[in-house]
Design a protein around this motif. Structure first.
Motif, PDB file in Angstrom:
ATOM      1  N   LYS A  17       0.796  -1.229   0.000  1.00 16.50           N
ATOM      2  CA  LYS A  17       0.000   0.000   0.000  1.00 16.50           C
ATOM      3  C   LYS A  17       0.828   1.277   0.000  1.00 16.50           C
ATOM      4  O   LYS A  17       0.281   2.365  -0.204  1.00 16.50           O
TER       5      LYS A  17
ATOM      6  N   TYR B 251       6.925  -3.676 -10.655  1.00 16.03           N
ATOM      7  CA  TYR B 251       5.950  -4.547 -10.016  1.00 16.03           C
ATOM      8  C   TYR B 251       5.467  -3.940  -8.706  1.00 16.03           C
ATOM      9  O   TYR B 251       6.263  -3.605  -7.822  1.00 16.03           O
ATOM     10  N   ASN B 252       4.154  -3.807  -8.587  1.00 17.81           N
ATOM     11  CA  ASN B 252       3.522  -3.294  -7.378  1.00 17.81           C
ATOM     12  C   ASN B 252       2.630  -4.384  -6.792  1.00 17.81           C
ATOM     13  O   ASN B 252       2.693  -5.531  -7.205  1.00 17.81           O
ATOM     14  N   GLY B 253       1.770  -4.011  -5.854  1.00 16.54           N
ATOM     15  CA  GLY B 253       0.876  -4.995  -5.250  1.00 16.54           C
ATOM     16  C   GLY B 253       1.514  -5.639  -4.034  1.00 16.54           C
ATOM     17  O   GLY B 253       2.530  -5.174  -3.503  1.00 16.54           O
ATOM     18  N   ASP B 254       0.901  -6.733  -3.569  1.00 11.87           N
ATOM     19  CA  ASP B 254       1.411  -7.389  -2.360  1.00 11.87           C
ATOM     20  C   ASP B 254       2.827  -7.921  -2.588  1.00 11.87           C
ATOM     21  O   ASP B 254       3.214  -8.223  -3.724  1.00 11.87           O
TER      22      ASP B 254
ATOM     23  N   SER C 143       3.322 -11.408  -4.517  1.00  9.91           N
ATOM     24  CA  SER C 143       3.197 -11.403  -5.979  1.00  9.91           C
ATOM     25  C   SER C 143       4.376 -10.651  -6.606  1.00  9.91           C
ATOM     26  O   SER C 143       4.844 -11.013  -7.683  1.00  9.91           O
ATOM     27  N   GLN C 144       4.871  -9.615  -5.921  1.00 11.56           N
ATOM     28  CA  GLN C 144       6.046  -8.918  -6.427  1.00 11.56           C
ATOM     29  C   GLN C 144       7.247  -9.856  -6.526  1.00 11.56           C
ATOM     30  O   GLN C 144       7.982  -9.852  -7.512  1.00 11.56           O
TER      31      GLN C 144
END
Length: 465
Positions: free
Chosen positions: A207, A232-235, A238-239
């Motif tokens: 976040k 790459y973003n997100g949790d 997943s990164q």
């Protein structure tokens, strides 16, 4: 002790060592002592020049008077009180003074005249640097033995968050996560009957703006030209997965293709890649919102750079010897719970040992300013960047093919044709990216498209066969 001191001097100035050829001014002494106290401790050696040459003090100098003067400067100019060890050493008939400072527990230490906000200094590499506001907050957290990721974020409503990425990771290892578990892991905290997320939870969910991994494949051995680039973003989970896939897609494979089955051995051990990525994500400094993790793939190395030097109490030597200190307690605890981390302090040793067993040069893991820099050597072919022999002879104008394109060519040469679905499986990308790669290869007249609809397939242009 003398032998050890000589060895330290030979290694030059560092995070824990500073030389002064002559007796420095009061302010210089005070700021160096403060910086050592706020960081990893260290030694200020008077009588050694910047190049590590032992000059010694002047013959007629009063050693006891100098020691008393140093003690008075530190007492008068530094706050809270710092009590160093001040002693002399005789090296080849030359007398030097050593002011040995230990990391303090009453952080932050500062220069009295300038006050805490302007007079706090930390050690970055071999220099003293004025601490930023964020640095001072971090020192105060260290005094309270609390990490940034344990602190509550009052601005975010916990119930507005989608924690399914975390729940999914726990399910993968056969564990459940409920409110009680979230509390135990310090992902949430309760105050006055209200649930708040901690910074740790928000970091895990990606976040914050600096929770990003930026990956790039560069041409050659410099950053002048990039061949591929992804952010790459997100949790964080997943990164990690996407960053690992990016690296795999841009390093060489050794093996044979039989149908859709391929026995692959990557040129860099996957264990070393994963360990380096996990270390970067778990141990980086999240307090600086303007910096992120950067992954660079060059012809000769895989480079992973993460913001924040080694934790304040540790030196590069400590880290390489397996000593561990966790900067992000919440993040580390969650990753340990999910089996991403096997044993505290073993990561760097594992990176080095797996690469050495693989026949690669020993990786370089170093602190560069306030970053940690990991360099893992690739197998460098006789002519870096060229297509491997297994891919067949490729015309000169196609020497700059990416590893993904080379693998597609290899597959077509072995099977006569390829479909977009087969490309997805072969190089581990989604349908949209597979079609983009194929279109680029068509535009460059490497392959041609045949058939329609579900019967569409791709083959090499006549001059490529």
């Amino acid at each position: 002790m003398i032998v050890s001191l000589i060895d330290e001097i030979k290694n030059g100035e560092s995070k824990t060592l500073e030389f002064k050829k002559e007796f420095p001014n009061n302010e210089s002494i005070a700021k160096t002592v403060i910086a050592f106290s706020n960081t990893s401790g260290g030694k200020l050696i008077i009588g050694v020049d910047n190049n590590g040459k032992i000059i010694g003090l002047k013959e007629n100098v009063d050693i006891f008077d100098l020691q008393d003067k140093i003690a008075s400067i530190i007492y008068d100019d530094c706050y809270p009180n710092i009590i160093p060890e001040i002693y002399t050493a005789n090296i080849d008939g030359k007398i030097i003074i050593v002011v040995e400072v230990f990391r303090g527990s009453l952080l932050p230490y500062y220069f009295k005249k300038e006050g805490k906000n302007n007079g706090t200094y930390i050690r970055i590499g071999a220099t003293n640097r004025k601490a930023s506001y964020d640095n001072i907050l971090e020192l105060e957290r260290q005094k309270r033995n609390i990490s940034f990721d344990e602190e509550i974020n009052y601005d975010v409503d916990f119930y507005s968050l989608d924690i399914s990425p975390i729940r999914l990771e726990f399910e993968k290892v056969g564990k459940q996560i409920d409110m009680e578990k979230l509390k135990n892991l310090k992902l949430i905290k309760e105050e006055n009957g209200k649930i708040y997320p901690t910074n740790g939870l928000l970091i895990l969910l990606g976040k914050y703006e600096n929770c990003t991994i930026k990956c790039a494949r560069f041409k050659g051995k410099t950053m002048d030209i990039f061949l591929d680039k992804k952010d790459y973003n997100g949790d964080l989970f997943s990164q990690l997965e996407k960053a690992e896939s990016f690296i795999k897609n841009h390093i060489n494979l050794r093996g044979e293709i039989k149908g859709l089955q391929r026995t692959d051995t990557y040129e860099i051990p996957i264990e070393a890649i994963r360990e380096a990525l996990i270390n970067a994500v778990v141990h980086r400094d999240y307090t600086n919102m303007g910096r992120d993790i950067k992954v660079g793939i060059y012809d000769d190395i895989l480079n992973i750079v993460s913001p924040g030097g080694f934790p304040s109490t540790l030196t590069e030597k400590d880290i390489l010897e397996g000593r561990s200190e966790v900067r992000n307690k919440v993040i580390a605890r969650v990753f340990k719970e999910l089996n991403y981390i096997e044993q505290w302090g073993s990561g760097i040793k594992r990176i080095k040992s797996t690469c050495l067993k693989y026949g690669l040069k020993e990786p370089i893991i170093k602190e560069t300013g306030d970053f940690v820099d990991v360099e893992i050597y690739r197998e460098v072919p006789e002519s870096a960047g060229k297509v491997p022999e297994s891919a067949g002879k490729v015309p000169e104008k196609y020497r700059d093919l990416s590893e993904q394109e080379i693998r597609i060519i290899e597959y077509i040469k072995n099977n006569g044709k390829i479909t977009s679905k087969e490309v997805e499986k072969l190089i581990g990308v989604k349908n949209r990216r597979a079609r983009e790669i194929l279109k680029e290869m068509i535009d460059r007249k490497i392959i041609t498209r045949k058939g329609r609809g579900r019967s569409t397939y791709y083959s090499l242009k006549a001059h490529q066969k």
